[in-house]
Write an enzyme that holds these catalytic residues in place. Sequence first.
Site, PDB file in Angstrom:
ATOM      1  N   CYS A 221      49.905  38.160  41.451  1.00  0.00           N
ATOM      2  CA  CYS A 221      48.601  38.524  40.440  1.00  0.00           C
ATOM      3  C   CYS A 221      48.697  40.373  40.608  1.00  0.00           C
ATOM      4  CB  CYS A 221      47.213  38.052  40.936  1.00  0.00           C
ATOM      5  SG  CYS A 221      45.891  38.435  39.550  1.00  0.00           S
TER       6      CYS A 221
ATOM      7  N   GLU B  32      48.411  30.370  46.026  1.00  0.00           N
ATOM      8  CA  GLU B  32      47.853  29.987  47.323  1.00  0.00           C
ATOM      9  C   GLU B  32      46.110  29.519  47.081  1.00  0.00           C
ATOM     10  OE1 GLU B  32      45.715  33.561  45.906  1.00  0.00           O
ATOM     11  OE2 GLU B  32      47.921  33.157  45.638  1.00  0.00           O
TER      12      GLU B  32
ATOM     13  N   HIS C  14      47.952  32.470  40.813  1.00  0.00           N
ATOM     14  CA  HIS C  14      47.710  32.141  42.133  1.00  0.00           C
ATOM     15  C   HIS C  14      48.053  30.861  42.876  1.00  0.00           C
ATOM     16  CE1 HIS C  14      45.265  35.841  42.726  1.00  0.00           C
ATOM     17  NE2 HIS C  14      45.007  35.644  41.481  1.00  0.00           N
TER      18      HIS C  14
END
Length: 316
Positions: free
Chosen positions: A132, A244, A242
């Site tokens: 990001c 994660e 993203h």
Amino acid sequence: MCSSAIVLSVMVGVICYLPIPAFSSLSPNYRPIIGIVAQENLPSDPHAQGSSYIAASYVKYLEAAGARVVPLRINRTKEEYTKLFYSINGLLLPGGDVDLENSQFGRVSRIFYDLAIKANDASDYFPIWGTCQGFQEMTVLTSGKNLLTLTDTKAIALPLTFTSVGPNSRLFKSFPKDLLHALTTENITSNFHKWSLTLQNFTRNMKLKRFYKILSTSTDGHKEFISTMEAHRYPFYAVQWHPEKSQFEWIEKSGMVHTTTAVDAAYYTARFFVNEARRNHHRFANKIEEEKSLIYNYSPVFTSLESIFVQNYYFD
């Protein structure tokens, strides 16, 4: 015909690239340590302590794939960062919300980016991953400009549209075929950004075109933007989404996806990058320095299940 010994050049419209530096003859490093760049605290964070933070989800993301983490704190000298560079095996630039060009996050990222370029040019394999904001920072570091455009992507899950080279890229070629299919047909990549690198801006900038190849794009319904890319001749990788968050963030918000395929995609990206770090053999001068540098010396702070980051590490 391009020779593998020829430096980057453009002849009759054909761009020739040096190959990725050869794999070291050394055995894999099964104790990789990856640095994560800290960034200035968010003004809106009521839990903020000190001057900087790293979201714990990025630490867990790497640890889940078999790496250890060193926080790269801001406001240190270039000499300190250089010493750390030759002690760690890879670099992760995380998401967040700071000025890409005039922040300490940007300064530290530039120092490590330049060191990584020089190292890889000398066949010292050193990978970088950007997520990001980290993706965006890498575009600024490479092009020398901020070429980002506003998009309607603040909290939305999207599929990827692979380019012709995407599925067989270094990043994606080891993914299971059914997972690649899911990435293109399911809304499983979490997007939490208002700025993007559009396909148009990428193709207009020769520095970016020569340095990166586009692996996938996404769209907000009006603008097509780059969602995944990797460098042609450096082990540098970047995702605008993203991975994660699917594993480690739990705010109930549009764009958050915890399906099996989303979690699998997150794991495979981390697995790939940690394997890249295993190709590097930097190490700390001694065990005492190593132990003092690791993230284990800090305790994450629980913020809230309603926070964009469930836990943060705070520094300084």
